[in-house]
Design an enzyme around this catalytic site. Structure first.
Site, PDB file in Angstrom:
ATOM      1  N   HIS A 143       0.826  -1.194   0.000  1.00  0.00           N
ATOM      2  CA  HIS A 143       0.000   0.000   0.000  1.00  0.00           C
ATOM      3  C   HIS A 143       0.870   1.257   0.000  1.00  0.00           C
ATOM      4  CE1 HIS A 143      -3.645  -2.262   0.603  1.00  0.00           C
ATOM      5  NE2 HIS A 143      -3.116  -2.869   1.649  1.00  0.00           N
ATOM      6  N   THR A 144       0.287   2.349  -0.475  1.00  0.00           N
ATOM      7  CA  THR A 144       0.981   3.637  -0.449  1.00  0.00           C
ATOM      8  C   THR A 144       1.133   4.102   0.996  1.00  0.00           C
ATOM      9  OG1 THR A 144       0.028   4.229  -2.585  1.00  0.00           O
ATOM     10  CG2 THR A 144       0.920   6.018  -1.250  1.00  0.00           C
ATOM     11  N   GLN A 145       2.374   4.276   1.447  1.00  0.00           N
ATOM     12  CA  GLN A 145       2.615   4.738   2.803  1.00  0.00           C
ATOM     13  C   GLN A 145       3.091   6.175   2.846  1.00  0.00           C
ATOM     14  OE1 GLN A 145       1.850   3.067   5.718  1.00  0.00           O
ATOM     15  NE2 GLN A 145       0.797   1.815   4.212  1.00  0.00           N
TER      16      GLN A 145
END
Length: 266
Positions: free
Chosen positions: A42-44
């Site tokens: 996921h985009t962190q």
């Protein structure tokens, strides 16, 4: 994770060598291999980001403004992005922060509208319901340590009542007569408060638009992640209206006009 909105889209401290101390120290290569290193993650942190969104209450309803730029870090990459999105007949949401997360929010809102419409009970979602739903979504994602990297303004007009509120990636919510996200929360918000607070019930559409345009011009001069192309959304008893791309009249445009006039008179 850096929750400070003005740092979204900028290099992280651990990836940016501010003092030129190359090579940057890395961990030794004999560390245990990360099993999940090559998997989907996921985009962190935000990648392609939008900057400020402004919104005010005025006599006939709510008016919002946002420029059309989506920056790739410090690169002004996408210059025709619409960051104001209508939800049904009564509501508009404006988003700063990560644009891919905003697209996801648009998708889940569309699913909610479809599900609501299938009941055919005559009930339609208004700005209050949309804001409550988004606040729960943002807080739930934050609780899973996988936040949606956005600051959202939700404005609407339903049953003769104006509604304007804010929600961010932490699930923080509040309401006011004037709201702004991103750098606009520091630069434009004082200007909006001075011009609007106490005059919400007397400001005309033209006056409200002039106030927002003036603030967008200040942001274009001072915020390095903004653009001179912008959109304005109005939400009134007649419904939702979002303009196409408008062009700010800046001092550079004025100077070019003077030069052109001088060339014509010679």
């Amino acid at each position: 994770m850096d929750h400070f909105p003005t740092n979204w889209g900028r290099p992280r401290n651990d990836m940016f060598d501010a003092y030129g101390t190359h090579p940057i120290h890395q961990r030794p290569d004999n560390r245990p291999k990360d099993t999940f290193a090559d998997s989907v993650q996921h985009t962190q942190q935000p990648i392609v980001t939008g900057t400020s969104v402004l919104a005010i209450k005025y006599k006939d309803g709510i008016m919002m403004a946002a420029d059309n730029l989506a920056s790739y870090g410090s690169l002004a990459r996408f210059k025709d992005v619409q960051r104001l999105h209508s939800v049904g007949k009564y509501t508009v949401i404006g988003a700063g922060g990560d644009m891919s997360d905003f697209q996801y929010i648009q998708h889940i809102l569309e699913e909610v509208q479809i599900a609501e419409g299938t009941h055919q009970d005559g009930h339609e979602l208004g700005p209050v319901e949309i804001h409550e739903y988004l606040s729960q979504v943002m807080y739930a994602r934050r609780s899973k340590m996988d936040p949606l990297w956005n600051s959202l303004l939700i404005g609407g007009f339903k049953d003769g009542k104006r509604f304007l509120s804010y929600v961010d990636l932490l699930g923080t919510t509040y309401s006011a007569s004037t709201l702004a996200t991103g750098f606009g929360a520091y630069i434009a918000q004082p200007l909006l408060r001075k011009a609007v607070e106490g005059y919400e019930d007397v400001l005309t559409t033209e006056q409200a638009q002039n106030i927002l345009e003036s603030c967008m011009r200040v942001l274009f001069y001072r915020d390095a992640r903004s653009l001179d192309k912008y959109q304005i959304a109005t939400i009134t008893a007649e419904g939702v209206s979002i303009t196409g791309s408008l062009k700010l009249q800046t001092s550079w445009d004025f100077a070019e006009g003077i030069r052109g006039y001088g060339a014509q008179t010679q």
